[in-house]
Design an enzyme around this catalytic site. Structure first.
Site, PDB file in Angstrom:
ATOM      1  N   GLN A 176       0.834  -1.196   0.000  1.00 22.12           N
ATOM      2  CA  GLN A 176       0.000   0.000   0.000  1.00 22.12           C
ATOM      3  C   GLN A 176       0.874   1.253   0.000  1.00 22.12           C
ATOM      4  O   GLN A 176       1.272   1.752   1.039  1.00 22.12           O
ATOM      5  CB  GLN A 176      -0.949   0.017   1.204  1.00 22.12           C
ATOM      6  N   PHE A 177       1.151   1.751  -1.204  1.00 22.11           N
ATOM      7  CA  PHE A 177       2.017   2.920  -1.348  1.00 22.11           C
ATOM      8  C   PHE A 177       1.423   4.162  -0.700  1.00 22.11           C
ATOM      9  O   PHE A 177       2.148   5.080  -0.330  1.00 22.11           O
ATOM     10  CB  PHE A 177       2.339   3.185  -2.824  1.00 22.11           C
ATOM     11  N   THR A 178       0.117   4.212  -0.516  1.00 22.47           N
ATOM     12  CA  THR A 178      -0.525   5.406   0.046  1.00 22.47           C
ATOM     13  C   THR A 178      -0.155   5.634   1.510  1.00 22.47           C
ATOM     14  O   THR A 178      -0.422   6.715   2.047  1.00 22.47           O
ATOM     15  CB  THR A 178      -2.058   5.352  -0.101  1.00 22.47           C
TER      16      THR A 178
END
Length: 150
Positions: free
Chosen positions: A78-80
């Site tokens: 999850q890059f966010t």
């Protein structure tokens, strides 16, 4: 490297209406990787997570770790988690690692966690549009950042 760890009664990942992975009692790890991360972040974070005492003992106190109990793990990239919200209303993801850096680190993190557990580690699919469902148990949700070791 950042991880949002949630103790769950169940969790699953669906991609294009197809169930990719599913676990019952255990932990869901949402993993964010940034450009500056390396093997030392993997080692520290994986050790921290598997030893974290977030499961109840016989008295109901959170005194047991993944190493003490037979629980499942689901890891989702999850890059966010590396969103910067300092300016404006659109988050910036400039610190999130590009796939050529993030994928090998994500895969190495999965292998490191798997190496100490007896249950199979389940995963999402890097870069896919995933639908993640979970029932948070407790609720227990813990945020860990390798750049801010507490």
């Amino acid at each position: 490297m950042r991880a949002l760890i949630q103790r769950v009664s169940s969790a699953s990942v669906t991609i294009d209406s197809h169930l990719k992975s599913e676990i019952q009692t255990g932990i869901l790890i949402l993993l964010g990787i940034e450009e500056a991360d390396d093997e030392s972040d993997i080692e520290w974070l994986s050790r921290k997570i598997v030893n974290m005492r977030i499961f109840p003992d016989d008295n109901g106190a959170m005194n047991k770790s993944l190493l003490d109990v037979d629980r499942e793990v689901l890891i989702v990239s999850q890059f966010t988690l590396h969103a910067s919200t300092k300016k404006g209303n659109r988050p910036s993801y400039i610190k999130a690692a590009k796939p050529e850096i993030a994928i090998p680190l994500y895969e190495a993190f999965i292998k490191e966690i798997q190496s100490v557990l007896t249950t199979e580690v389940k995963t999402g699919e890097f870069g896919a549009d995933m639908k993640v469902s979970l029932i948070n148990d407790g609720p227990v949700t813990i945020f860990v950042d390798t750049k801010n070791k507490e």
